[in-house]
Design a protein around this motif. Structure first.
Motif, PDB file in Angstrom:
ATOM      1  N   LYS A 128     108.904  77.915  22.291  1.00  0.00           N
ATOM      2  CA  LYS A 128     109.910  78.462  21.079  1.00  0.00           C
ATOM      3  C   LYS A 128     110.932  79.378  22.147  1.00  0.00           C
ATOM      4  O   LYS A 128     110.812  80.349  22.651  1.00  0.00           O
ATOM      5  CB  LYS A 128     108.992  79.590  20.381  1.00  0.00           C
ATOM      6  CG  LYS A 128     108.303  78.950  19.136  1.00  0.00           C
ATOM      7  CD  LYS A 128     107.741  79.828  18.206  1.00  0.00           C
ATOM      8  CE  LYS A 128     107.085  78.968  16.988  1.00  0.00           C
ATOM      9  NZ  LYS A 128     106.651  79.935  15.891  1.00  0.00           N
TER      10      LYS A 128
ATOM     11  N   TRP B 270     115.527  78.883  23.152  1.00  0.00           N
ATOM     12  CA  TRP B 270     115.902  80.378  23.758  1.00  0.00           C
ATOM     13  C   TRP B 270     116.409  81.149  22.394  1.00  0.00           C
ATOM     14  O   TRP B 270     117.138  80.375  21.518  1.00  0.00           O
ATOM     15  CB  TRP B 270     116.765  80.301  24.557  1.00  0.00           C
ATOM     16  CG  TRP B 270     116.089  79.689  25.921  1.00  0.00           C
ATOM     17  CD1 TRP B 270     116.629  78.488  26.534  1.00  0.00           C
ATOM     18  CD2 TRP B 270     115.300  80.580  26.923  1.00  0.00           C
ATOM     19  NE1 TRP B 270     115.843  78.394  27.876  1.00  0.00           N
ATOM     20  CE2 TRP B 270     115.299  79.501  27.848  1.00  0.00           C
ATOM     21  CE3 TRP B 270     114.966  81.606  27.042  1.00  0.00           C
ATOM     22  CZ2 TRP B 270     114.538  79.984  29.222  1.00  0.00           C
ATOM     23  CZ3 TRP B 270     114.142  82.310  28.162  1.00  0.00           C
ATOM     24  CH2 TRP B 270     113.987  81.307  29.376  1.00  0.00           C
ATOM     25  N   HIS B 271     116.342  82.512  22.489  1.00  0.00           N
ATOM     26  CA  HIS B 271     117.020  83.341  21.324  1.00  0.00           C
ATOM     27  C   HIS B 271     117.480  84.646  21.903  1.00  0.00           C
ATOM     28  O   HIS B 271     116.768  85.031  22.909  1.00  0.00           O
ATOM     29  CB  HIS B 271     116.237  83.150  20.023  1.00  0.00           C
ATOM     30  CG  HIS B 271     115.143  84.197  19.925  1.00  0.00           C
ATOM     31  ND1 HIS B 271     113.827  83.699  20.446  1.00  0.00           N
ATOM     32  CD2 HIS B 271     114.647  85.454  19.672  1.00  0.00           C
ATOM     33  CE1 HIS B 271     112.911  84.617  20.373  1.00  0.00           C
ATOM     34  NE2 HIS B 271     113.555  85.857  19.816  1.00  0.00           N
TER      35      HIS B 271
ATOM     36  N   TRP C   7     118.064  87.155  26.733  1.00  0.00           N
ATOM     37  CA  TRP C   7     117.500  85.971  26.175  1.00  0.00           C
ATOM     38  C   TRP C   7     115.952  85.743  26.360  1.00  0.00           C
ATOM     39  O   TRP C   7     115.433  86.308  27.474  1.00  0.00           O
ATOM     40  CB  TRP C   7     118.066  84.702  27.096  1.00  0.00           C
ATOM     41  CG  TRP C   7     119.441  84.547  26.638  1.00  0.00           C
ATOM     42  CD1 TRP C   7     120.564  84.915  27.448  1.00  0.00           C
ATOM     43  CD2 TRP C   7     119.994  83.708  25.384  1.00  0.00           C
ATOM     44  NE1 TRP C   7     121.724  84.476  26.758  1.00  0.00           N
ATOM     45  CE2 TRP C   7     121.495  83.784  25.256  1.00  0.00           C
ATOM     46  CE3 TRP C   7     119.445  82.952  24.572  1.00  0.00           C
ATOM     47  CZ2 TRP C   7     122.452  83.252  24.735  1.00  0.00           C
ATOM     48  CZ3 TRP C   7     120.309  82.542  23.086  1.00  0.00           C
ATOM     49  CH2 TRP C   7     121.693  82.522  23.420  1.00  0.00           C
TER      50      TRP C   7
ATOM     51  N   GLY D  26     112.141  83.705  25.212  1.00  0.00           N
ATOM     52  CA  GLY D  26     111.341  82.590  24.724  1.00  0.00           C
ATOM     53  C   GLY D  26     109.967  82.370  25.399  1.00  0.00           C
ATOM     54  O   GLY D  26     109.448  83.190  26.093  1.00  0.00           O
TER      55      GLY D  26
ATOM     56  N   ARG E  13     121.051  81.484  19.280  1.00  0.00           N
ATOM     57  CA  ARG E  13     119.866  80.382  19.892  1.00  0.00           C
ATOM     58  C   ARG E  13     120.544  79.295  20.680  1.00  0.00           C
ATOM     59  O   ARG E  13     121.605  78.962  20.861  1.00  0.00           O
ATOM     60  CB  ARG E  13     119.268  79.402  18.616  1.00  0.00           C
ATOM     61  CG  ARG E  13     118.601  80.496  17.704  1.00  0.00           C
ATOM     62  CD  ARG E  13     117.876  79.751  16.687  1.00  0.00           C
ATOM     63  NE  ARG E  13     117.442  80.574  15.397  1.00  0.00           N
ATOM     64  CZ  ARG E  13     116.128  80.889  15.549  1.00  0.00           C
ATOM     65  NH1 ARG E  13     115.427  81.010  16.591  1.00  0.00           N
ATOM     66  NH2 ARG E  13     115.938  81.883  14.806  1.00  0.00           N
ATOM     67  N   LYS E  14     119.442  78.829  21.598  1.00  0.00           N
ATOM     68  CA  LYS E  14     119.772  77.963  22.675  1.00  0.00           C
ATOM     69  C   LYS E  14     118.615  76.773  22.791  1.00  0.00           C
ATOM     70  O   LYS E  14     117.424  77.493  22.387  1.00  0.00           O
ATOM     71  CB  LYS E  14     120.112  78.302  24.255  1.00  0.00           C
ATOM     72  CG  LYS E  14     121.380  78.958  24.129  1.00  0.00           C
ATOM     73  CD  LYS E  14     121.590  79.502  25.412  1.00  0.00           C
ATOM     74  CE  LYS E  14     123.162  80.209  25.598  1.00  0.00           C
ATOM     75  NZ  LYS E  14     123.462  80.363  27.241  1.00  0.00           N
ATOM     76  N   LYS E  15     118.709  75.586  22.959  1.00  0.00           N
ATOM     77  CA  LYS E  15     117.549  74.912  23.298  1.00  0.00           C
ATOM     78  C   LYS E  15     116.876  75.078  24.542  1.00  0.00           C
ATOM     79  O   LYS E  15     117.412  75.647  25.460  1.00  0.00           O
ATOM     80  CB  LYS E  15     118.130  73.290  23.438  1.00  0.00           C
ATOM     81  CG  LYS E  15     118.537  72.811  22.301  1.00  0.00           C
ATOM     82  CD  LYS E  15     119.203  71.294  22.271  1.00  0.00           C
ATOM     83  CE  LYS E  15     119.678  70.758  21.011  1.00  0.00           C
ATOM     84  NZ  LYS E  15     120.070  69.387  21.144  1.00  0.00           N
TER      85      LYS E  15
END
Length: 149
Positions: free
Chosen positions: A48, A50-51, A104, A106, A132-134
């Motif tokens: 889960k 990146w955020h 960031w 995750g 958010r990022k993948k």
């Protein structure tokens, strides 16, 4: 280490009935304010990420299973800009991980069972407050497949 991240050892009280897992109290130095608490349930080997929260401080504790929490600092005025930080957390390695805004983050569930991560955040969730990022985004120099233990 990433500037502003705090790790607090947490207490568990065991007896013949089970246990109590302390997480946060309003009279602790680490507590600033209450926004919401939620539980993120994640299956083994699931990432889960990146955020980043613009204003919210996160307070993570793992109550079931084990995770590898990864933090990345790209804040311009931070002393730890460009740093990555890996933190393993589980009930056997029980701790509160406080993540300040603009970092960031995750996590990946490690091991063979699902994990439950509690987050006692300082603000209620708002979709316009999160970025958010993948997991494989090139702007964050991290490979989730590596075992860096």
């Amino acid at each position: 280490m990433i500037e502003g991240v705090k790790i607090t050892k947490l207490k568990q009280i065991f007896d013949e009935r089970g246990k109590v897992m302390h997480m946060m109290r309003c009279d602790q130095k680490i507590f600033t304010k209450f926004g919401e608490i939620y539980f993120s349930c994640t299956h083994p080997n699931v990432v889960k990420a990146w955020h980043l929260h613009k204003k919210m401080t996160l307070n993570y504790a793992v109550i079931i299973g084990e995770i590898k929490l990864v933090l990345y600092d790209d804040r311009n005025n931070s002393k730890s800009k460009g740093n990555l930080m890996e933190i393993y957390s589980s009930p056997e390695n029980y701790k509160l991980i406080t993540v300040p805004p603009l970092v960031w983050n995750g996590f990946k569930t490690v091991g063979s069972k699902s994990a439950i991560v509690a987050n006692c955040s300082t603000l209620p969730h708002q979709s316009n407050e999160i970025l958010r990022k993948k997991p494989d985004d090139d702007s964050i120099p991290y490979n989730w497949n590596l075992k860096n233990r």
